[in-house]
Design a protein around this motif. Structure first.
Motif, PDB file in Angstrom:
ATOM      1  N   MET A   1      27.362 100.073-134.029  1.00 56.68           N
ATOM      2  CA  MET A   1      26.297 100.147-133.045  1.00 56.68           C
ATOM      3  C   MET A   1      25.260 101.157-133.534  1.00 56.68           C
ATOM      4  SD  MET A   1      25.431  98.867-130.040  1.00 56.68           S
ATOM      5  CE  MET A   1      26.908  97.933-129.932  1.00 56.68           C
ATOM      6  N   LYS A  17      24.375 102.557-127.139  1.00 45.39           N
ATOM      7  CA  LYS A  17      25.216 101.903-126.150  1.00 45.39           C
ATOM      8  C   LYS A  17      26.532 102.670-126.062  1.00 45.39           C
ATOM      9  CE  LYS A  17      27.421  97.530-125.122  1.00 45.39           C
ATOM     10  NZ  LYS A  17      27.707  96.176-125.571  1.00 45.39           N
ATOM     11  N   GLU A  18      27.075 102.785-124.868  1.00 46.62           N
ATOM     12  CA  GLU A  18      28.345 103.487-124.665  1.00 46.62           C
ATOM     13  C   GLU A  18      29.435 102.792-125.474  1.00 46.62           C
ATOM     14  OE1 GLU A  18      30.657 106.496-123.391  1.00 46.62           O
ATOM     15  OE2 GLU A  18      28.614 106.288-122.654  1.00 46.62           O
ATOM     16  N   ASP A  19      30.000 103.515-126.424  1.00 40.49           N
ATOM     17  CA  ASP A  19      31.103 102.997-127.223  1.00 40.49           C
ATOM     18  C   ASP A  19      31.939 104.177-127.704  1.00 40.49           C
ATOM     19  OD1 ASP A  19      29.490 104.120-129.180  1.00 40.49           O
ATOM     20  OD2 ASP A  19      29.321 102.302-130.378  1.00 40.49           O
ATOM     21  N   MET A  20      32.876 103.937-128.604  1.00 35.18           N
ATOM     22  CA  MET A  20      33.761 104.999-129.066  1.00 35.18           C
ATOM     23  C   MET A  20      32.976 106.136-129.745  1.00 35.18           C
ATOM     24  SD  MET A  20      36.939 104.974-131.714  1.00 35.18           S
ATOM     25  CE  MET A  20      38.199 104.339-130.648  1.00 35.18           C
ATOM     26  N   LYS A  21      31.947 105.786-130.515  1.00 37.22           N
ATOM     27  CA  LYS A  21      31.155 106.787-131.223  1.00 37.22           C
ATOM     28  C   LYS A  21      30.525 107.782-130.240  1.00 37.22           C
ATOM     29  CE  LYS A  21      28.124 104.710-133.388  1.00 37.22           C
ATOM     30  NZ  LYS A  21      27.288 103.920-134.238  1.00 37.22           N
ATOM     31  N   SER A  23      31.392 108.277-127.093  1.00 36.94           N
ATOM     32  CA  SER A  23      32.467 108.948-126.368  1.00 36.94           C
ATOM     33  C   SER A  23      33.009 110.129-127.180  1.00 36.94           C
ATOM     34  CB  SER A  23      33.583 107.950-126.068  1.00 36.94           C
ATOM     35  OG  SER A  23      34.671 108.584-125.463  1.00 36.94           O
TER      36      SER A  23
END
Length: 50
Positions: A1, A17-21, A23
């Motif tokens: 992303m 966009k909200e994702d693991m990175k 977070s």
């Protein structure tokens, strides 16, 4: 992303966009942030802000 970013002279402000990175960056804000500019295999540069 992809991550959009800005540097205000003191902080790198990132948006994605909200994702693991994102977070992980929120949980551990002292991350290393590298920016790459790539024209082709022979013409590129990377920067890691100090």
């Amino acid at each position: 992303m992809p991550v959009s970013y800005a540097f205000n002279g003191k902080y790198v402000i990132a948006h994605s966009k909200e994702d693991m990175k994102i977070s992980m960056m929120r949980k551990h804000p002292q991350v290393c942030f590298q920016v790459d500019e790539i024209e082709d295999y022979a013409n590129w540069r990377s920067v890691i802000p100090a």
